[in-house]
Design an enzyme around this catalytic site. Sequence first.
Site, short mmCIF file in Angstrom:
data_model
loop_
_atom_site.label_atom_id
_atom_site.label_comp_id
_atom_site.label_asym_id
_atom_site.label_seq_id
_atom_site.Cartn_x
_atom_site.Cartn_y
_atom_site.Cartn_z
CG ASN A 10 -1.73 1.21 1.43
OD1 ASN A 10 -1.82 2.03 0.52
ND2 ASN A 10 -2.35 1.34 2.60
CE LYS A 12 -0.20 3.30 4.64
NZ LYS A 12 -0.08 3.40 6.09
CG HIS A 96 -5.79 1.80 5.27
ND1 HIS A 96 -5.40 2.77 6.15
CD2 HIS A 96 -4.74 0.96 5.13
CE1 HIS A 96 -4.14 2.52 6.52
NE2 HIS A 96 -3.73 1.42 5.92
CD GLU A 98 -2.93 5.51 6.73
OE1 GLU A 98 -2.91 5.61 5.49
OE2 GLU A 98 -1.98 5.05 7.40
CD GLU A 166 -3.37 -2.63 7.37
OE1 GLU A 166 -2.27 -2.85 6.89
OE2 GLU A 166 -4.00 -1.59 7.17
N GLY A 172 2.56 2.22 10.66
CA GLY A 172 3.54 3.30 10.52
C GLY A 172 4.27 3.66 11.80
CB SER A 204 5.21 -1.84 11.98
OG SER A 204 4.82 -0.50 12.21
P1 PGA Z 1 2.95 0.23 7.52
O1 PGA Z 1 1.47 0.46 6.91
O2 PGA Z 1 3.47 -1.06 6.95
O3 PGA Z 1 3.74 1.43 7.04
O4 PGA Z 1 2.80 0.18 9.00
C1 PGA Z 1 0.60 -0.62 6.75
C2 PGA Z 1 -0.71 -0.13 6.18
O5 PGA Z 1 -1.17 0.96 6.53
O6 PGA Z 1 -1.35 -0.85 5.37
#
Ligand code: PGA
Length: 244
Positions: A10, A12, A96, A98, A166, A172, A204
């Site tokens: 992803n 983003k 997601h 976010e 997740e 992140g 992560s």
């Molecule tokens: P990350 O993000 O691997 O940077 O923690 C995962 C995600 O948001 O799908």
Amino acid sequence: MTAPKLVAGNWKMNGRMVHLEEALGIATASAAAGDAVDVLLCPPATLLAPMASALTGSNTFVGGQDCHAQQSGAHTGEVSAAMLVDAGATHVILGHSERRRDHHESSADIAAKVQAAWSEGLVAILCIGETEAERDAGSTLTVLAEQLSASLPEDATPETTVIAYEPVWAIGTGRTPSLEQIAEAHAAIRAHVPAGIRLLYGGSVTPQNAAAIFATDNVDGALVGGASLKAEDFTPIIDALKNA
Ligand code: PGA
């Protein structure tokens, strides 16, 4: 037939046309690494078409990061599932955290997007996960069950749907749940979804922790954010899944 394991990246809001060469480099390295597993890259919508055409014929796919619940209409700034298909996408990430946070998407909104994705033949990658406060309160499994029952339509199948667990607090941050916590969450999710649906862990994931995560029961792959932005980080994660 069991669906192959899956590593999804992803990106983003990272990656621009001026970086197309780098993006294609990640895509071709992923395609070369991913001969026994499925690999998916979800770049910004502007990069979907050139990446999809570069990957034609490989088992590395491209997907969107969201779609609207309607297929067309007066929805300024939105992209529909049909438009993702036009651009060469085969999958779409939905729900997601976010988007739940920044766009106030409810589980009901997300269920409608899953239906829209399915109606265009896209595989929906449905994201669920608890916040840190919910984990601290001991309600992780309840939250996961609630999110699944409200955002996953009943007729999901392994061909149409992937679930990504997740934990919001792991995205992140460089923090991950313990392997026991991942196993507990994935077992609970497994009990709630139709048999054979792939369950990804996300939050992560790195080349360092991927092998241990992939060795955990009921983990069929990963949804990777930061570590999918560089081939030297992403390809070892693909390799770890192949060797799992
Ligand atoms: P990350 O993000 O691997 O940077 O923690 C995962 C995600 O948001 O799908």
